[in-house]
Design a protein around this motif. Sequence first.
Motif, mmCIF file in Angstrom:
data_model
loop_
_atom_site.group_PDB
_atom_site.id
_atom_site.type_symbol
_atom_site.label_atom_id
_atom_site.label_comp_id
_atom_site.label_asym_id
_atom_site.label_seq_id
_atom_site.Cartn_x
_atom_site.Cartn_y
_atom_site.Cartn_z
ATOM 1 N N ALA A 299 -35.236 -131.213 -4.595
ATOM 2 C CA ALA A 299 -34.897 -132.503 -3.985
ATOM 3 C C ALA A 299 -35.574 -133.610 -4.784
ATOM 4 O O ALA A 299 -36.572 -134.188 -4.342
ATOM 5 C CB ALA A 299 -35.323 -132.537 -2.524
ATOM 6 N N PRO A 300 -35.077 -133.919 -5.967
ATOM 7 C CA PRO A 300 -35.758 -134.868 -6.846
ATOM 8 C C PRO A 300 -35.758 -136.289 -6.289
ATOM 9 O O PRO A 300 -34.789 -136.738 -5.682
ATOM 10 C CB PRO A 300 -34.946 -134.778 -8.138
ATOM 11 C CG PRO A 300 -33.588 -134.308 -7.706
ATOM 12 C CD PRO A 300 -33.826 -133.402 -6.547
ATOM 13 N N VAL A 326 -22.136 -140.686 -17.810
ATOM 14 C CA VAL A 326 -22.841 -140.021 -16.724
ATOM 15 C C VAL A 326 -22.302 -140.507 -15.388
ATOM 16 O O VAL A 326 -22.384 -141.705 -15.075
ATOM 17 C CB VAL A 326 -24.355 -140.288 -16.799
ATOM 18 C CG1 VAL A 326 -25.086 -139.505 -15.702
ATOM 19 C CG2 VAL A 326 -24.907 -139.937 -18.177
ATOM 20 N N ALA A 327 -21.775 -139.589 -14.591
ATOM 21 C CA ALA A 327 -21.345 -139.906 -13.229
ATOM 22 C C ALA A 327 -22.416 -139.415 -12.271
ATOM 23 O O ALA A 327 -22.720 -138.224 -12.222
ATOM 24 C CB ALA A 327 -20.009 -139.234 -12.921
ATOM 25 N N VAL A 328 -23.013 -140.350 -11.518
ATOM 26 C CA VAL A 328 -24.022 -139.998 -10.518
ATOM 27 C C VAL A 328 -23.272 -139.719 -9.214
ATOM 28 O O VAL A 328 -22.688 -140.628 -8.617
ATOM 29 C CB VAL A 328 -25.051 -141.124 -10.341
ATOM 30 C CG1 VAL A 328 -26.163 -140.666 -9.400
ATOM 31 C CG2 VAL A 328 -25.635 -141.536 -11.695
ATOM 32 N N LEU A 329 -23.284 -138.461 -8.791
ATOM 33 C CA LEU A 329 -22.424 -138.029 -7.698
ATOM 34 C C LEU A 329 -23.015 -138.307 -6.324
ATOM 35 O O LEU A 329 -24.231 -138.263 -6.125
ATOM 36 C CB LEU A 329 -22.138 -136.528 -7.811
ATOM 37 C CG LEU A 329 -21.351 -136.040 -9.022
ATOM 38 C CD1 LEU A 329 -21.049 -134.552 -8.870
ATOM 39 C CD2 LEU A 329 -20.077 -136.828 -9.226
ATOM 40 N N ASP A 344 -29.816 -143.945 -4.504
ATOM 41 C CA ASP A 344 -30.362 -143.456 -5.771
ATOM 42 C C ASP A 344 -29.395 -143.716 -6.924
ATOM 43 O O ASP A 344 -29.807 -144.082 -8.031
ATOM 44 C CB ASP A 344 -30.647 -141.959 -5.681
ATOM 45 C CG ASP A 344 -31.882 -141.643 -4.850
ATOM 46 O OD1 ASP A 344 -32.571 -142.602 -4.431
ATOM 47 O OD2 ASP A 344 -32.156 -140.448 -4.628
ATOM 48 N N ALA A 345 -28.109 -143.523 -6.678
ATOM 49 C CA ALA A 345 -27.114 -143.744 -7.735
ATOM 50 C C ALA A 345 -27.125 -145.197 -8.179
ATOM 51 O O ALA A 345 -27.090 -145.493 -9.389
ATOM 52 C CB ALA A 345 -25.725 -143.343 -7.231
ATOM 53 N N ALA A 390 -16.001 -138.323 -16.918
ATOM 54 C CA ALA A 390 -17.431 -138.055 -17.043
ATOM 55 C C ALA A 390 -17.704 -136.909 -18.019
ATOM 56 O O ALA A 390 -16.978 -135.913 -18.056
ATOM 57 C CB ALA A 390 -18.015 -137.723 -15.677
ATOM 58 N N ASP A 391 -18.763 -137.068 -18.786
ATOM 59 C CA ASP A 391 -19.297 -135.984 -19.618
ATOM 60 C C ASP A 391 -20.427 -135.264 -18.901
ATOM 61 O O ASP A 391 -20.676 -134.084 -19.158
ATOM 62 C CB ASP A 391 -19.818 -136.534 -20.947
ATOM 63 C CG ASP A 391 -18.751 -137.220 -21.760
ATOM 64 O OD1 ASP A 391 -17.775 -136.550 -22.133
ATOM 65 O OD2 ASP A 391 -18.888 -138.436 -22.016
ATOM 66 N N ILE A 392 -21.137 -136.000 -18.039
ATOM 67 C CA ILE A 392 -22.290 -135.461 -17.321
ATOM 68 C C ILE A 392 -22.115 -135.753 -15.832
ATOM 69 O O ILE A 392 -21.811 -136.883 -15.453
ATOM 70 C CB ILE A 392 -23.608 -136.095 -17.817
ATOM 71 C CG1 ILE A 392 -23.832 -135.798 -19.304
ATOM 72 C CG2 ILE A 392 -24.802 -135.608 -16.983
ATOM 73 C CD1 ILE A 392 -24.981 -136.580 -19.921
ATOM 74 N N LEU A 393 -22.317 -134.725 -15.005
ATOM 75 C CA LEU A 393 -22.348 -134.901 -13.562
ATOM 76 C C LEU A 393 -23.795 -134.767 -13.103
ATOM 77 O O LEU A 393 -24.403 -133.700 -13.220
ATOM 78 C CB LEU A 393 -21.488 -133.853 -12.856
ATOM 79 C CG LEU A 393 -19.994 -133.831 -13.209
ATOM 80 C CD1 LEU A 393 -19.291 -132.742 -12.412
ATOM 81 C CD2 LEU A 393 -19.349 -135.180 -12.954
ATOM 82 N N MET A 394 -24.359 -135.878 -12.616
ATOM 83 C CA MET A 394 -25.708 -135.892 -12.056
ATOM 84 C C MET A 394 -25.586 -135.698 -10.550
ATOM 85 O O MET A 394 -24.993 -136.535 -9.858
ATOM 86 C CB MET A 394 -26.392 -137.215 -12.392
ATOM 87 C CG MET A 394 -27.648 -137.504 -11.595
ATOM 88 S SD MET A 394 -28.996 -136.399 -12.024
ATOM 89 C CE MET A 394 -30.137 -136.748 -10.682
ATOM 90 N N VAL A 395 -26.124 -134.580 -10.032
ATOM 91 C CA VAL A 395 -25.937 -134.243 -8.623
ATOM 92 C C VAL A 395 -27.118 -134.740 -7.792
ATOM 93 O O VAL A 395 -28.209 -134.973 -8.319
ATOM 94 C CB VAL A 395 -25.770 -132.720 -8.440
ATOM 95 C CG1 VAL A 395 -24.546 -132.230 -9.203
ATOM 96 C CG2 VAL A 395 -27.021 -131.978 -8.903
ATOM 97 N N PRO A 396 -26.938 -134.909 -6.462
ATOM 98 C CA PRO A 396 -28.018 -135.443 -5.635
ATOM 99 C C PRO A 396 -29.212 -134.503 -5.499
ATOM 100 O O PRO A 396 -30.356 -134.948 -5.425
ATOM 101 C CB PRO A 396 -27.345 -135.661 -4.268
ATOM 102 C CG PRO A 396 -25.884 -135.681 -4.532
ATOM 103 C CD PRO A 396 -25.680 -134.784 -5.709
#
Length: 462
Positions: A299-300, A326-329, A344-345, A390-396
């Motif tokens: 849980a960052p 980067v897509a912040v999901l 956070d996004a 998106a090239d990168i999916l940043m997950v919660p």
Amino acid sequence: MTSYTNLTFDEIEVGATLSVQHTVTRDEVNLLSLVSGDAATFAADEPSRQACDSWCEGVGAEALIHGLLKRRLPGPGTRILAHELQYDHAVLVGESLDATIRVASKQPPNRLVFECEVLRDGDRVLSGRVTVAAPLRHMTVSQVETPAVMLRRNDVFGKLLRACEAAAPVPCAVVHPCDHDSLMGAIEAARQGLIDPVLVGPRARIEAVAAEAGVDLSPYRILSTEHSHAAAERAVALARAGEVQALMKGSLHTDELMAEVVSGSSGLRTARRVSHVFVMDVPAYPRMLLVTDAAINIAPGIRDKMDIVQNAIDLAHVLGVPCPKVAVLAAVETVNPDMPATIDAAMLCKMADRGQITGGLVDGPLAFDNAVSPEAAQTKHIVSDVAGQADILMVPNLEAGNMVAKQLQYLAGADSAGIVLGARVPIVLTSRADSVRSRLASAAVLKLLAMAQAKAPVKGQA
């Protein structure tokens, strides 16, 4: 379900003829090109695609003839013995073919010679003779429904492996390789020139696994330790001393290895938060896709997420993406004070605006659909350089990341490689469920990262 019943050698007369008409499809071209090794068919640019629309330069027409022989005349049980065929023209997707086979001669006990011809609008595409061994007894087989096949047009892992070919293998400590999968994965990576393994763990157990698999360990260095905890400690010490440039997990638990990696006094910490990235080849997606973090950070917080995003961007650079998107999901694409992931996004986006995150384009919150689908982004009127591509999916959090990665693997047919970033050296966390292809791809990512870090050490490295 369609069934085919053969004719025996005795039932077939000289002069017996069979004709069929067939229209060439795109899937047939792609599948035959994949089997024949004609990788150019999967080229991204339109001129190359048009140039490769031919049905494998006649191989497809030959397959059509073989299909007639093995399904219809003589049918099931037929063996192709030899053929002398001439290819006169290529065939394009959508063109209609007329194929004919005729029995030219019989040679007891069961040999038949067929004259074969394939025409396209009256022009000969293929002609010649095929010799077969005809069945001597009756047989009926059911036509199995052709399974759906997803072709990987990106060849993500192939590109990674090719990018490694010119460089020397990377010295890599393989930690506690005391089962078949972990040992053989490391050995195969060594055979492919990706790593120069140092096997760290109980010598007797490692040698017993190798003996059972019939593998010669004499080319490889073994550092014997009493147990898995000692193996992790010894491998990390090798990395700190510069004797190896990477680590690969064997059959010990991930927590055992990572506890040594992040140890404050003797580990491999840098100024960055340690994080994990899945490098994914998704058949339905037109580019390599990175998913982070689905394995390390449960849980960052926002500071952790800043490092997680930066680690992924830096990895994308190494893998050939100059400005990753980067897509912040989150669950929605609007900022909602009641949904922390959206807050956070928004913060991460502003951090990128202020130069706290560099090297890529960051946007969010974005829901999964409008992160990867241009149509979904357009439907929701999202104006963004990231949405839909998106090239990168940043997950919660880790749960969300694990679900995304596993769903892409098991429902979308994705291949995945995994790598741990933010330490002094790259680390591969293997799993029993990993295929050989995934293990080699992870080793390729490891090698590319180790090469890059040798030129530019990780920020904060002592």
